[in-house]
Write an enzyme that holds these catalytic residues in place. Structure first.
Site, mmCIF file in Angstrom:
data_model
loop_
_atom_site.group_PDB
_atom_site.id
_atom_site.type_symbol
_atom_site.label_atom_id
_atom_site.label_comp_id
_atom_site.label_asym_id
_atom_site.label_seq_id
_atom_site.Cartn_x
_atom_site.Cartn_y
_atom_site.Cartn_z
ATOM 1 C CD GLU A 63 -2.035 2.896 -6.594
ATOM 2 O OE1 GLU A 63 -1.516 2.380 -7.593
ATOM 3 O OE2 GLU A 63 -1.485 3.736 -5.885
ATOM 4 C CB THR A 108 -1.393 -7.783 -5.831
ATOM 5 O OG1 THR A 108 -0.041 -8.073 -6.214
ATOM 6 C CG2 THR A 108 -1.396 -6.578 -4.919
ATOM 7 C CG PHE A 113 -1.753 -1.244 1.371
ATOM 8 C CD1 PHE A 113 -2.626 -1.669 0.381
ATOM 9 C CD2 PHE A 113 -1.601 -2.025 2.496
ATOM 10 C CE1 PHE A 113 -3.343 -2.849 0.519
ATOM 11 C CE2 PHE A 113 -2.310 -3.212 2.651
ATOM 12 C CZ PHE A 113 -3.187 -3.615 1.653
#
Lengths: 754, 325
Positions: free
Chosen positions: A718, A472, A242
């Site tokens: 994002e 991810t 992040f």
């Protein structure tokens, strides 16, 4: 024959390892003769250390060393040049200066983690404290400087004959002006920052979570005063980035320097409390958006100004209007400006949608206010103002299907028939409302990325690149694109990532890992297939020995030609080679003349309790235009995760900075609230799956051999976060008639008006 | 964590032998171990009481008896509790997380320490942790802090959900010490911070909670616990309300009301109870009855919303209870 797995649901290659606990994260690695470190942190925000007394700690059981400021025995060096941007600007434990509350001032190393932690509590530090600078409202503002992509953060474009943005606004039929505030936010990845440093002579191996392995290791080498090739960074599994694992914070070099000084491997695991001050945060900020429009809602002027933090040690330059107000809507008059205030607070860092999430909250809330002011439906308003050329530069987009996101999203969500009048839907105690907002995020191409494809004699392949998988699914993406390029099943491809011994990989930042990696995998596959053919015609035992390369055709793992067909594994076995490999050319810059963004549209429904004011999200639909989708399952997960981030942004996440002490008030996950499952409704995510023909479009020579189905991808890490908070805030307005411009939208901001 | 000695006790008598100010009793450990790691509490002796025979949930003509070592999750699931004292089950289920409820004991829940961030951070002044050092919360970040029962020395909120319905229902706490046993009303078990916020209750250093008794009452079966917080789960209350009503027709003949999240101890609202009694169970009655619920509240910079939120919480709880019939 295998069908390509591109765009389908693929289970993570490491899913089983992760859910069974077999995957080893940085803190899980073991080493013989391991010692454990624990940090002591400052309790003032600005001033000098007058004394540190390590005696009690040194006398504590198992303690090996206490390294303390101002002059510890650790050998640490300045980081210069490009790598300086990847670390803090001071040497930890090498001076008496305190720069922020929670800075490392001493480190205890002991035989066990418990001994180190207990002894750390016995280190006494005295300070000469000065009043810290903590208020972005009170401290002087200075221009923020260039954006993260190098564009100016201050920009004014005026229509011919217009004297100023103020004049353009004054000449508009309808003007909306709104000021927005948000407090400090934190990345709070699930895995704590953990480091294991093991020296072998003058070579050091570091196990640590890092989003950009190459530059991270380079900064590390400089900090330790050793050659870049003397640092090997292994970052195989990472429990959330992040943005908090982009740079080299003080913890990693301290652990590595201690391991060198002590002559033993050292592990340092930060506590959750320490992560709140030592590993970055999203700047708190104030934004002002002014929109001028016709009575039909056609924009005439957009102005977006911001003031954010600039911590003294390391700062992310926050430019919230960049890629939001300077990119989203057509307007003849545009003004954006970013200012910062220098503060004595912990270093700040990019956090998921670093500029765009806060920027879109402001812009997309203001757009909703414009919809209310003009009576134009929010979706119609946005379609009416859609930009066909990038407002700041006038360039076209490589690919843009935002209008389709709006239309499909509205249809799936059931937007039609919505009451624009607030507070018209009540169910018992609950006021219901709906809102929507736009998502936009730039697609940065990353130069220098290299992939390597190895073909083995057992008909499997290994695809290697030193990117990082933050959870991810990057490793799975590497396997899928490799399998697609080679025309073999995903199960026969082993991805190798997260190790600086591998070819330089894509940074796992800025939604760019996938689209920076895929073309390089395709290129490396092409090169290794060419090498396979070359070997086929030159190796003595090959059935094609002496033939021409042009006689051979590679298809789905098999070489055909002149009446022979052999899998690559069979050919390699036949000629006695265990395997062959080739690398891609280094990834280049994007094709000039275009701008690149991913887009999306969020629609949501909330309910607000009419007694006590809690806001709960009940429905959410997101439609994303993210180019070619590589792994539908992981992509959906990541978009859903992005929306959950937005729920936190809108309703829960903030840390209060104590203005008099410079201390961040929250340092646990009980006090810094992120959404729990109960806060998250079913989130309906759709991806348009329209390949981007330019950013990672088909490669130049149109070779028949290499599948290019994985090309045309754009990042999506994002886009779920950007705009989702505004959609929620706009739904709160629709439910209650209350406009809250300071996130999080907590019940105390609503109950007096309910 | 400071070094300490650990011993396992097999009887109450054994547990109490030699117990003093430096002794801590270990039950579920969900508060104690957490605070020991932070060095907020630093006992020299830890006596594990998990083997003591302080379990059991029974219902008789006197009421509901719960052993101090019963786990929160077991009590919440107990049929007698669910049927006759629904707000106790609700308060338990809205507490903490499933994992914590599986570990935490009823006695420990009643003794859990405040969630005040300054209390938990040993580098900041806190009168509760270190008497005389000052209160950082008064002018610090105090959104979650108490507005009732506060003093110039402390505004820490009492954290227990369970204690709120227990106080509303006039629960008795049973205590044992080397001198014998005694029983204390829970309402007076907790003390106000005053100038000694380090003292939170009347429990003596060599005393142990052995169990509680919740009186049998006609109103407890019609009761509700409402917890208001920023997120839907796993958070302490901003405000909470335990409400129980006995009705004859539409008339309220008896009411028991207490509030959490607002006081330095669980806050019984007898004035609200009186204002409800004898009146019809209508929204107008509820609104009127809560008017003075937060009288005497002393809000600070970030918790000024709590008096209004308390009144709204009470009206909502009463309304939900009324509608749930």
């Amino acid at each position: 024959m295998p069908r390509s797995q591109v765009g389908r649901d693929t289970d993570r290659v490491d899913g089983r390892l992760k859910v069974t606990g077999a995957a080893e994260y940085s803190g899980d690695y073991r080493a013989a003769d391991l010692a454990h470190a624990h940090l002591v942190t400052s309790t003032i925000a600005r001033g000098t250390i007058t004394s540190i007394d390590p005696a009690a700690a040194l006398a504590s059981p198992g303690v090996l060393r206490v390294y303390a400021a101002p002059e510890s025995r650790l050998a640490l060096y300045e980081v210069t040049g490009q790598a300086a941007g990847f670390t803090e600007n001071y040497l930890p434990l090498k001076s008496d200066v305190v720069r922020f509350h929670g800075q490392a001032v001493a480190m205890v190393v002991a035989e066990t983690p418990e001994q180190a932690r207990d002894a750390a509590a016995l280190v006494t530090v005295t300070y000469d404290a000065q009043p810290p600078r903590t208020s972005i409202a009170d401290e002087p503002h200075v221009p923020a400087g260039p954006t993260i992509s190098g564009a100016p953060s201050s920009l004014e474009i005026l229509a011919p004959g217009v004297g100023s943005i103020d004049a353009a606004l004054a000449a508009s039929d309808v003007v909306v002006e709104a000021e927005f505030h948000q407090n400090v936010q934190h990345h709070v990845g699930m895995e704590p920052h953990a480091i294991l440093a093991v020296w072998d002579g003058d070579q050091v191996t570091i196990h640590a979570g890092a989003q950009i392995p190459g530059p991270y290791a380079l900064a590390m080498a400089q900090r330790l005063g050793i050659l870049p090739q003397s640092v090997r960074l292994i970052t195989r599994y990472v429990g959330g980035g992040f943005g908090a694992r982009v740079v080299l914070w003080s913890d990693t070099p301290l652990a590595a320097a201690a391991a060198r000084e002590l002559g033993r491997p050292v592990r340092l695991v930060l506590t959750r409390e320490q992560m709140f001050t030592l590993t970055g945060h999203r700047s708190h900020l104030t934004q002002t958006v002014r929109l001028g429009a016709s009575r039909q809602g056609v924009l005439n002027a957009v102005s977006h100004r911001s003031v954010a933090e600039r911590p003294t040690t390391i700062a992310f330059t926050m430019t919230p209007a960049h890629s939001t107000s300077d990119a989203l809507y057509r307007t003849p008059n545009l003004h954006v400006d970013a200012q910062v205030a220098v503060l004595d607070i912990p270093g700040s860092r990019a956090m998921r949608g670093p500029n765009e999430a806060p920027g879109a909250f402001a812009l997309e809330t203001a757009m909703d206010e414009l919809a209310v002011a003009t009576g134009v439906d929010p979706v119609t308003l946005r379609l009416r103002n859609q930009a066909t050329a990038h407002p700041a530069t006038g360039l076209p987009w490589s690919s843009k299907h935002l209008d389709e996101c709006y239309r499909l999203g509205a249809e799936r969500f059931g937007w039609a028939g919505r009451s624009a009048t607030p507070r018209t839907r009540v169910d018992g105690q609950w006021l219901y409302g709906t809102g929507m907002a736009t998502a936009i995020y730039p697609a940065h191409r990353r130069a220098g990325v290299v992939a390597r494809v190895r073909l083995l004699d057992d008909d499997t392949a290994v695809v290697s690149t030193a990117t990082s998988d933050l959870g991810t699914g990057s490793a799975t993406m590497v396997a899928i694109s490799g399998a697609d390029a080679l025309g073999i099943p995903v199960q026969r491809v082993t991805p190798e990532i997260g190790d600086t011994l591998l070819p330089p990989g894509a940074p796992a930042v800025g939604s760019s890992g996938t689209h920076a990696t895929v073309p390089m995998v395709v290129d490396a596959a092409r090169n290794v297939i060419a090498e396979l053919k070359r070997l086929a015609v030159t190796a003595d035992r090959s059935p094609w020995h002496g033939a021409a390369v042009e006689d051979l055709r590679y298809e789905r793992g098999i070489l055909h030609g002149l009446g022979h067909s052999l899998t690559f594994g069979r050919l390699l076995t036949t000629i006695g080679s265990p395997g062959i490999y080739k690398e891609s050319a280094p990834g280049g810059q994007p094709v000039p003349g275009y701008v690149h963004h991913s887009f999306g549209a969020h629609f949501c429904e909330v309910r607000v309790n009419r007694f006590t004011g809690e806001t709960r999200v009940t429905r959410f639909t997101t439609v994303a235009d993210v180019g070619r989708v590589i792994n539908a399952k992981a992509a959906r997960s990541q978009l859903v995760g992005g929306v959950i981030f937005g729920i936190g942004h809108a309703l829960l996440e903030e840390n209060h900075l104590e203005l008099d002490t410079g201390r961040l008030a929250s340092s646990t996950l009980a006090d810094y609230l992120v959404p729990v499952n109960a806060d998250v409704p079913d989130i309906d995510v759709v991806m348009l799956d329209r390949p981007d023909p330019v950013l990672t479009g088909p490669l130049g020579d149109g070779s028949e051999d290499v599948g290019t189905g994985s090309l045309g991808a754009r990042g999506l890490g994002e886009i779920g976060t950007v705009g989702s908070a505004a959609a929620i805030g706009n739904a709160v307005y629709n439910a209650t008639g209350i406009r809250v411009r300071d996130v999080p939208i907590t019940l105390d901001k609503l109950i007096d008006h309910l | 964590m400071r070094p300490y000695t650990y011993a396992q006790a097999r009887s109450v008598r054994e547990a109490l032998r030699g117990a003093g100010p430096d002794t801590a009793f270990l039950a579920g450990g969900t508060t104690l171990v957490d605070l020991m790691k932070l060095e907020v509490v630093t006992p020299e002796r830890v006596v594990d009481i998990n083997r003591l025979p302080l379990d059991g949930v029974t219902l008789d003509h006197k009421g509901l008896h719960i052993g101090a070592l019963e786990r929160m999750s077991d009590v919440a699931a107990h049929p007698a509790v669910r049927q006759h004292y629904p707000m106790i089950a609700q308060a338990l289920e809205l507490s903490a997380s499933a994992q914590l409820r599986n570990m935490a004991s009823i006695g420990g829940n009643l003794l859990q320490r405040t969630r005040c961030g300054y209390f938990r951070d040993v580098t900041t002044p806190c009168n509760k942790r270190e008497p005389g050092s000052g209160c950082s919360a008064l002018d610090g970040i105090n959104r979650g802090h108490a507005v009732l029962g506060t003093s110039d020395a402390c505004i820490a909120t009492h954290p227990s959900d369970l204690a709120v319905p227990l106080v509303a229902l006039s629960t008795t706490v049973h205590l044992a010490s080397p001198r014998g046993t005694r029983s204390v009303p829970l309402d007076t078990f907790y003390t106000l911070p005053g100038s000694t916020p380090d003292v939170e209750n009347v429990l003596r250093p060599d005393e142990l909670i052995t169990g509680i008794t919740v009186p049998r009452s006609p109103w407890a079966a019609r009761s509700l616990y409402l917890k208001v917080r920023d997120r839907q789960s796993y958070e302490f209350a901003l405000t909470s309300a335990a409400v129980a009503l006995e009705l004859q027709g539409r008339t309220i003949t008896n009411a028991r009301i207490a509030a959490g999240g607002v006081g330095t101890r669980p806050w019984r609202l007898t004035a609200v109870e009186r204002a409800l009694t004898g009146r019809p169970a209508t929204p107008a009655t509820f609104e009127a009855a809560v008017t003075h619920a937060a009288d005497g509240a002393q809000p600070r910079e970030h918790n000024a919303f709590k008096p209004a939120l308390l009144r709204r919480t009470l009206v909502r709880a009463l309304t939900e209870l009324q509608e749930s019939r």
